[in-house]
Design an enzyme around this catalytic site. Structure first.
Site, short mmCIF file in Angstrom:
data_model
loop_
_atom_site.label_atom_id
_atom_site.label_comp_id
_atom_site.label_asym_id
_atom_site.label_seq_id
_atom_site.Cartn_x
_atom_site.Cartn_y
_atom_site.Cartn_z
N LYS A 229 40.11 30.02 44.62
CA LYS A 229 41.53 30.94 44.69
C LYS A 229 41.43 31.05 42.55
O LYS A 229 41.81 30.72 42.15
CB LYS A 229 42.67 30.43 44.59
CG LYS A 229 44.10 31.50 45.19
CD LYS A 229 44.41 31.26 45.96
CE LYS A 229 45.48 31.97 45.39
NZ LYS A 229 45.44 33.65 46.88
N ARG B 273 45.18 23.25 48.12
CA ARG B 273 44.16 23.95 48.26
C ARG B 273 44.17 24.28 46.67
O ARG B 273 43.02 24.62 45.99
CB ARG B 273 44.38 25.45 48.93
CG ARG B 273 43.54 26.16 48.75
CD ARG B 273 43.38 27.66 49.28
NE ARG B 273 44.98 28.19 48.76
CZ ARG B 273 45.67 29.81 49.37
NH1 ARG B 273 44.42 30.14 50.65
NH2 ARG B 273 46.53 30.05 49.14
N LEU C 146 38.50 33.44 50.97
CA LEU C 146 39.41 32.47 50.65
C LEU C 146 40.47 31.93 51.86
O LEU C 146 40.52 32.60 52.94
CB LEU C 146 40.41 33.05 49.22
CG LEU C 146 41.81 32.72 49.28
CD1 LEU C 146 41.04 30.99 48.35
CD2 LEU C 146 43.15 32.66 49.11
N GLU D 228 37.13 39.42 54.83
CA GLU D 228 38.42 39.73 54.43
C GLU D 228 38.99 41.83 53.60
O GLU D 228 38.38 42.01 53.60
CB GLU D 228 38.95 38.33 53.48
CG GLU D 228 38.47 38.35 52.11
CD GLU D 228 38.72 36.91 51.59
OE1 GLU D 228 40.12 36.32 51.89
OE2 GLU D 228 38.16 36.39 50.21
N ARG E 228 36.76 30.50 21.23
CA ARG E 228 35.69 31.15 22.30
C ARG E 228 34.47 30.90 21.89
O ARG E 228 33.65 31.58 21.59
CB ARG E 228 36.07 32.75 21.78
CG ARG E 228 36.15 33.62 22.84
CD ARG E 228 36.31 35.05 23.26
NE ARG E 228 35.60 36.09 24.29
CZ ARG E 228 34.50 36.25 24.48
NH1 ARG E 228 33.45 35.81 24.34
NH2 ARG E 228 34.37 37.26 25.89
N TYR F 250 45.43 30.02 41.06
CA TYR F 250 46.51 30.31 40.52
C TYR F 250 46.91 29.60 42.56
O TYR F 250 46.13 29.74 43.38
CB TYR F 250 47.02 31.32 40.79
CG TYR F 250 46.02 33.13 41.21
CD1 TYR F 250 47.74 33.26 42.29
CD2 TYR F 250 44.75 32.72 41.26
CE1 TYR F 250 46.94 34.06 42.87
CE2 TYR F 250 44.19 33.49 42.19
CZ TYR F 250 45.52 34.55 43.17
OH TYR F 250 44.49 35.09 43.89
N HIS G 11 31.53 30.63 25.61
CA HIS G 11 31.47 30.74 27.02
C HIS G 11 31.17 29.23 27.64
O HIS G 11 32.11 29.16 28.91
CB HIS G 11 30.42 31.41 27.43
CG HIS G 11 30.84 32.66 27.73
ND1 HIS G 11 30.48 33.42 26.82
CD2 HIS G 11 30.52 34.07 28.34
CE1 HIS G 11 30.70 34.80 26.72
NE2 HIS G 11 30.44 34.61 27.66
#
Length: 281
Positions: A144, A50, A200, A176, A98, A31, A100
């Protein structure tokens, strides 16, 4: 009601999320949060670079070329008449049974929406409080991704202690914060953790480093400790739309004089000028 972007199509918020969307079940996606000032994106190209890097790091295809995505995001801001706020953009690997492992023949799902959001003007002026807590996140913080539960837990701890942010450490080394990058100032030199897999590399962080180099403010990307943070002359945090907020208390310890410092003020002014330059183009 604001419109949102869903796989390059403008739709309303009634669109449902599939129960087998891998973003929903695994956090399998990436995101970005992109700032909008006076109706214009700030550092949009940097955010999209990014985004592309994050997607490549988890071996996920983007749903469209970057230029197409850029055009659609601009259209979204125009349609929603957003003047001050952010665009939230999320891409999951897609919908699949579903398991993995990465599924084959799956199409990524893109969702983006606008949100009215102002900067923390009072905190930027007077400074704010942060707390220190352990960094319990995974070892690829440079990507991210949608996996933010440790960040959420840290931010909640900050809120419960009347603080704006939780500053994170790994074995005493400051990395951070829960949703921002951390800087200290000592003897007029700005220091921040190197952009490796422990943090990040924030878009605002990169802009601050650029501004420091341009204005001649000494800057070092280096590791520093909790004690270095407490003994710093100044501390500040940065993030998209948060911009730059001086931290004048960490836990109950006063930083420097207890007021935002000169170097932090200079960087805040330079950053504001960069935003103003955008609106004057």
């Amino acid at each position: 009601m604001n419109k949102m972007l869903y796989n390059q199509t403008i739709m309303d918020r009634s669109r449902l999320i599939d129960i087998e969307d891998r973003g929903y079940q695994f956090g399998d996606g990436v995101y970005e949060v992109i700032g909008v000032y006076d109706g214009d994106f700030f550092l949009l190209d940097d955010h999209l670079r990014r985004l592309k890097r994050s997607a490549e790091a988890i071996q996920m295809m983007l749903p469209c070329p970057i230029d197409t995505l850029k055009d659609n995001l601009k259209q979204l801001v125009t349609m929603n008449q957003l003047k001050e706020g952010v665009v939230y953009l999320q891409i999951s690997r897609g919908v699949a049974e579903r398991w993995h492992q990465y599924p084959s023949n799956v199409s990524p799902v893109l969702v983006a929406y606008t949100k009215v959001e102002e900067t923390m003007k009072e905190e930027a002026k007077n400074g704010a409080k942060a707390i220190i807590t352990e960094d319990i996140r995974w070892l690829r913080c440079d990507i991210k991704t949608l996996n933010l539960l440790p960040n959420v837990m840290a931010k909640q701890k900050a809120v419960e202690n009347n603080a704006v942010e939780a500053i994170l450490h790994r074995e005493g080394i400051i990395t951070e914060a829960s949703a921002s990058n951390v800087f200290i100032v000592k003897d007029n030199c700005v220091m921040t953790h190197p952009a490796n897999h422990f943090i990040l590399n924030g878009i605002t962080r990169m802009k601050i480093l650029e501004l420091c180099y341009e204005t001649g403010i000494p800057v070092r990307e280096c590791a520093f400790t909790i004690d270095d943070l407490r003994m710093a002359d100044e501390v500040f945090i940065s993030a998209t739309k948060l911009d730059i907020v001086p931290i004048v208390f960490v836990n109950d310890h006063k930083i420097g004089t207890g007021d935002p410092g000169e170097i932090t003020r200079e960087i805040i002014n330079c950053f504001a000028a960069a935003i103003q330059d955008l609106s004057e183009r």
